[in-house]
Write a protein that holds these residues in place. Structure first.
Motif, PDB file in Angstrom:
ATOM      1  N   VAL A 118      31.394  16.487 106.207  1.00  0.00           N
ATOM      2  CA  VAL A 118      30.341  17.333 106.767  1.00  0.00           C
ATOM      3  C   VAL A 118      30.462  17.320 108.290  1.00  0.00           C
ATOM      4  CG1 VAL A 118      27.869  17.780 106.872  1.00  0.00           C
ATOM      5  CG2 VAL A 118      28.869  16.744 104.811  1.00  0.00           C
ATOM      6  N   ILE A 119      30.825  18.464 108.845  1.00  0.00           N
ATOM      7  CA  ILE A 119      31.084  18.570 110.281  1.00  0.00           C
ATOM      8  C   ILE A 119      29.844  19.144 110.963  1.00  0.00           C
ATOM      9  CG2 ILE A 119      32.603  19.552 112.038  1.00  0.00           C
ATOM     10  CD1 ILE A 119      34.687  19.925 109.748  1.00  0.00           C
ATOM     11  N   SER A 120      29.201  18.340 111.811  1.00  0.00           N
ATOM     12  CA  SER A 120      28.007  18.787 112.530  1.00  0.00           C
ATOM     13  C   SER A 120      28.420  19.411 113.859  1.00  0.00           C
ATOM     14  CB  SER A 120      27.062  17.611 112.783  1.00  0.00           C
ATOM     15  OG  SER A 120      26.614  17.064 111.557  1.00  0.00           O
ATOM     16  N   TYR A 121      27.766  20.523 114.202  1.00  0.00           N
ATOM     17  CA  TYR A 121      28.152  21.231 115.417  1.00  0.00           C
ATOM     18  C   TYR A 121      26.922  21.720 116.181  1.00  0.00           C
ATOM     19  CZ  TYR A 121      26.996  25.388 112.677  1.00  0.00           C
ATOM     20  OH  TYR A 121      26.333  26.318 111.919  1.00  0.00           O
ATOM     21  N   THR A 122      27.122  22.009 117.451  1.00  0.00           N
ATOM     22  CA  THR A 122      26.101  22.643 118.282  1.00  0.00           C
ATOM     23  C   THR A 122      26.694  23.901 118.898  1.00  0.00           C
ATOM     24  OG1 THR A 122      26.732  21.272 120.179  1.00  0.00           O
ATOM     25  CG2 THR A 122      24.889  20.501 118.831  1.00  0.00           C
ATOM     26  N   LEU A 123      25.820  24.850 119.211  1.00  0.00           N
ATOM     27  CA  LEU A 123      26.243  26.113 119.817  1.00  0.00           C
ATOM     28  C   LEU A 123      25.739  26.189 121.249  1.00  0.00           C
ATOM     29  CD1 LEU A 123      25.423  28.575 116.880  1.00  0.00           C
ATOM     30  CD2 LEU A 123      27.551  27.321 117.305  1.00  0.00           C
ATOM     31  N   GLN A 124      26.542  26.750 122.110  1.00  0.00           N
ATOM     32  CA  GLN A 124      26.159  26.941 123.508  1.00  0.00           C
ATOM     33  C   GLN A 124      26.311  28.415 123.855  1.00  0.00           C
ATOM     34  OE1 GLN A 124      25.104  24.545 126.035  1.00  0.00           O
ATOM     35  NE2 GLN A 124      24.550  26.525 126.909  1.00  0.00           N
ATOM     36  N   ASP A 125      25.243  29.009 124.386  1.00  0.00           N
ATOM     37  CA  ASP A 125      25.290  30.399 124.824  1.00  0.00           C
ATOM     38  C   ASP A 125      25.418  30.455 126.344  1.00  0.00           C
ATOM     39  OD1 ASP A 125      25.083  31.278 122.245  1.00  0.00           O
ATOM     40  OD2 ASP A 125      22.922  31.639 122.324  1.00  0.00           O
ATOM     41  N   PRO A 126      25.750  31.603 126.894  1.00  0.00           N
ATOM     42  CA  PRO A 126      25.917  31.713 128.348  1.00  0.00           C
ATOM     43  C   PRO A 126      24.681  31.239 129.109  1.00  0.00           C
ATOM     44  CG  PRO A 126      26.749  33.674 127.271  1.00  0.00           C
ATOM     45  CD  PRO A 126      26.069  32.872 126.207  1.00  0.00           C
ATOM     46  N   LYS A 127      24.902  30.506 130.193  1.00  0.00           N
ATOM     47  CA  LYS A 127      23.801  30.022 131.013  1.00  0.00           C
ATOM     48  C   LYS A 127      23.331  31.124 131.960  1.00  0.00           C
ATOM     49  CE  LYS A 127      25.470  25.244 130.964  1.00  0.00           C
ATOM     50  NZ  LYS A 127      25.938  24.096 131.783  1.00  0.00           N
ATOM     51  N   PRO A 128      22.035  31.212 132.178  1.00  0.00           N
ATOM     52  CA  PRO A 128      21.529  32.223 133.111  1.00  0.00           C
ATOM     53  C   PRO A 128      22.118  32.030 134.512  1.00  0.00           C
ATOM     54  CG  PRO A 128      19.741  31.240 131.834  1.00  0.00           C
ATOM     55  CD  PRO A 128      20.963  30.415 131.569  1.00  0.00           C
ATOM     56  N   ASP A 129      22.310  33.122 135.202  1.00  0.00           N
ATOM     57  CA  ASP A 129      22.792  33.101 136.593  1.00  0.00           C
ATOM     58  C   ASP A 129      24.188  32.494 136.734  1.00  0.00           C
ATOM     59  OD1 ASP A 129      20.296  34.147 137.364  1.00  0.00           O
ATOM     60  OD2 ASP A 129      19.444  32.133 137.452  1.00  0.00           O
ATOM     61  N   THR A 130      24.961  32.500 135.657  1.00  0.00           N
ATOM     62  CA  THR A 130      26.343  32.013 135.717  1.00  0.00           C
ATOM     63  C   THR A 130      27.284  33.167 135.415  1.00  0.00           C
ATOM     64  OG1 THR A 130      25.694  29.794 135.008  1.00  0.00           O
ATOM     65  CG2 THR A 130      28.012  30.373 134.769  1.00  0.00           C
ATOM     66  N   MET A 131      28.327  33.299 136.214  1.00  0.00           N
ATOM     67  CA  MET A 131      29.282  34.387 136.040  1.00  0.00           C
ATOM     68  C   MET A 131      30.370  33.970 135.057  1.00  0.00           C
ATOM     69  SD  MET A 131      28.227  36.879 137.970  1.00  0.00           S
ATOM     70  CE  MET A 131      29.690  37.909 138.097  1.00  0.00           C
ATOM     71  N   TYR A 132      30.685  34.857 134.121  1.00  0.00           N
ATOM     72  CA  TYR A 132      31.754  34.609 133.162  1.00  0.00           C
ATOM     73  C   TYR A 132      32.692  35.815 133.155  1.00  0.00           C
ATOM     74  CZ  TYR A 132      28.586  31.009 131.329  1.00  0.00           C
ATOM     75  OH  TYR A 132      27.755  29.931 131.198  1.00  0.00           O
ATOM     76  N   ALA A 133      33.951  35.550 132.918  1.00  0.00           N
ATOM     77  CA  ALA A 133      34.914  36.641 132.814  1.00  0.00           C
ATOM     78  C   ALA A 133      34.599  37.463 131.568  1.00  0.00           C
ATOM     79  CB  ALA A 133      36.332  36.083 132.733  1.00  0.00           C
ATOM     80  N   GLU A 134      34.486  38.768 131.750  1.00  0.00           N
ATOM     81  CA  GLU A 134      34.161  39.644 130.630  1.00  0.00           C
ATOM     82  C   GLU A 134      35.417  39.902 129.808  1.00  0.00           C
ATOM     83  OE1 GLU A 134      31.099  40.600 129.804  1.00  0.00           O
ATOM     84  OE2 GLU A 134      30.376  39.361 131.446  1.00  0.00           O
ATOM     85  N   ILE A 138       2.010  30.999 113.016  1.00  0.00           N
ATOM     86  CA  ILE A 138       3.230  31.093 112.222  1.00  0.00           C
ATOM     87  C   ILE A 138       4.397  31.373 113.147  1.00  0.00           C
ATOM     88  CG2 ILE A 138       4.410  32.276 110.348  1.00  0.00           C
ATOM     89  CD1 ILE A 138       2.000  30.631 109.494  1.00  0.00           C
ATOM     90  N   GLN A 139       5.300  30.410 113.262  1.00  0.00           N
ATOM     91  CA  GLN A 139       6.480  30.585 114.098  1.00  0.00           C
ATOM     92  C   GLN A 139       7.571  31.276 113.300  1.00  0.00           C
ATOM     93  OE1 GLN A 139       7.638  26.745 115.538  1.00  0.00           O
ATOM     94  NE2 GLN A 139       6.042  26.673 117.081  1.00  0.00           N
ATOM     95  N   LYS A 140       8.187  32.250 113.925  1.00  0.00           N
ATOM     96  CA  LYS A 140       9.292  32.935 113.275  1.00  0.00           C
ATOM     97  C   LYS A 140      10.531  32.040 113.313  1.00  0.00           C
ATOM     98  CE  LYS A 140       7.618  37.547 114.479  1.00  0.00           C
ATOM     99  NZ  LYS A 140       7.910  38.829 115.165  1.00  0.00           N
ATOM    100  N   PRO A 141      11.225  31.904 112.186  1.00  0.00           N
ATOM    101  CA  PRO A 141      12.411  31.048 112.173  1.00  0.00           C
ATOM    102  C   PRO A 141      13.502  31.586 113.088  1.00  0.00           C
ATOM    103  CG  PRO A 141      12.281  32.354 110.170  1.00  0.00           C
ATOM    104  CD  PRO A 141      10.993  32.564 110.904  1.00  0.00           C
ATOM    105  N   THR A 142      14.174  30.667 113.745  1.00  0.00           N
ATOM    106  CA  THR A 142      15.287  31.058 114.606  1.00  0.00           C
ATOM    107  C   THR A 142      16.450  31.535 113.743  1.00  0.00           C
ATOM    108  OG1 THR A 142      14.639  29.397 116.223  1.00  0.00           O
ATOM    109  CG2 THR A 142      16.883  30.263 116.387  1.00  0.00           C
ATOM    110  N   PRO A 143      16.995  32.708 114.033  1.00  0.00           N
ATOM    111  CA  PRO A 143      18.116  33.197 113.229  1.00  0.00           C
ATOM    112  C   PRO A 143      19.275  32.201 113.244  1.00  0.00           C
ATOM    113  CG  PRO A 143      17.281  34.923 114.686  1.00  0.00           C
ATOM    114  CD  PRO A 143      16.622  33.647 115.101  1.00  0.00           C
ATOM    115  N   ILE A 144      19.875  31.986 112.083  1.00  0.00           N
ATOM    116  CA  ILE A 144      21.006  31.069 111.974  1.00  0.00           C
ATOM    117  C   ILE A 144      22.295  31.874 112.093  1.00  0.00           C
ATOM    118  CG2 ILE A 144      22.189  29.420 110.490  1.00  0.00           C
ATOM    119  CD1 ILE A 144      19.501  28.784 109.221  1.00  0.00           C
TER     120      ILE A 144
END
Length: 301
Positions: free
Chosen positions: A260-276, A209-215
């Protein structure tokens, strides 16, 4: 009609038992230690005292129902009742104030086959426990159907209506036959065996049983540009850095008057520096004012 709160199981496996995961039982054999310890840590089983589990002791019907309900995390969350159900509404020998009453109610409404006149203090056989455990497990989801038959030398001793469930019990590798190929269906189950079967059933459940990914919530804001065009902004809200983004993939106009507007989400990439820096992750598009703008996650490739 009102939804009753999920009946919680706050009592121990046996009413007089104590629970302490800080201690290892001294009477548990090595082959059962991992299963019993894991269940103890989850609050599913406990011993007669801090040192003894009594794995060779027989398990009662009440202890069985309590263990299966807790092990399979059964509840009444999706059911609605006119009044709160009582054990006495269902069973003739289960007092409403018994430590195991809630477990019997939950088991009944989750499809476990329990006789109306069940004796909660009676011991339980291997076939009875196995049949109820499989029913409870399969209540949690759809499992692959393996088209395979395991020969059982004492199959003639198995209650006919239990045969299918016990075949699946063996196919799921929750239980196994003895060295002679026997299941011993009428033998009383021990506490140690029960713990082992519950432990294996939990492993089957967690594997399949796979846990659903939080939306994540994405808000839609519409601003009028002119009489014909609206500006539509999709937003993920405030994020801790610029590594979070949202991208619009396409806009589909349906027959219901929706854009109906379809979208994708992008989270921070590992080992990449971002301004806090607190940043709003958003994307903008423009649609005809004749359509109502709605958003949906883009289908996975």
């Amino acid at each position: 009609m009102k939804k009753i709160a999920a009946l919680t199981l706050t009592t121990a496996l046996v009413s007089s038992l104590t629970f302490s995961s800080a201690f290892a039982f001294t009477d548990v054999e090595e082959g059962q230690a991992a299963a019993i310890s894991a269940l103890q840590d989850r609050g599913i089983v406990s011993g007669i005292d801090k040192d003894h589990f009594v794995p060779k002791g027989k398990i009662s019907y009440a202890q069985t129902i309590q263990m299966i309900v807790k092990g399979m995390n059964l509840n009444l969350d999706t059911l609605r009742f006119i009044k709160q159900p009582l054990a006495s509404d269902i069973f003739t020998n289960i007092p409403n104030d018994a430590w195991y009453a809630d477990a019997f109610i939950i088991a009944h409404y989750n499809g476990m086959n329990i006789p109306k006149d069940v004796n909660p203090n009676a011991t339980i056989t291997r076939e009875q426990f196995g049949e109820m455990l499989v029913r409870a497990l399969e209540k949690k989801g759809n499992f692959p159907l393996v088209k395979m038959f395991i020969p059982i030398k004492d199959e003639a001793q198995i209650t006919p209506e239990y045969q299918g469930a016990l075949q699946r019990l063996l196919l799921y590798k929750i239980a196994e036959l003895d060295k002679a190929g026997m299941f011993n269906p009428k033998a009383d189950l021990t506490r140690g065996e029960a713990a082992g079967w519950i432990y294996n059933a939990i492993r089957v459940l967690e594997t399949h049983i796979q846990k659903p990914t939080p939306i994540e919530d994405v808000s839609v804001t519409v601003e009028k540009v002119n009489d014909d065009v609206n500006k539509v902004t999709l937003s993920r809200g405030q994020k801790p850095n610029s590594g979070y983004s949202i991208a619009i993939q396409n806009v589909r106009f349906d027959q219901n008057g929706q854009a109906v507007i379809s979208y994708t989400l992008q989270d921070p990439k590992p080992d990449t520096m971002y301004a806090e820096v607190i940043t709003e992750a958003k994307a903008v598009t423009y649609v005809s004012s004749a359509y109502k703008a709605v958003a949906e996650p883009a289908a996975a490739n």
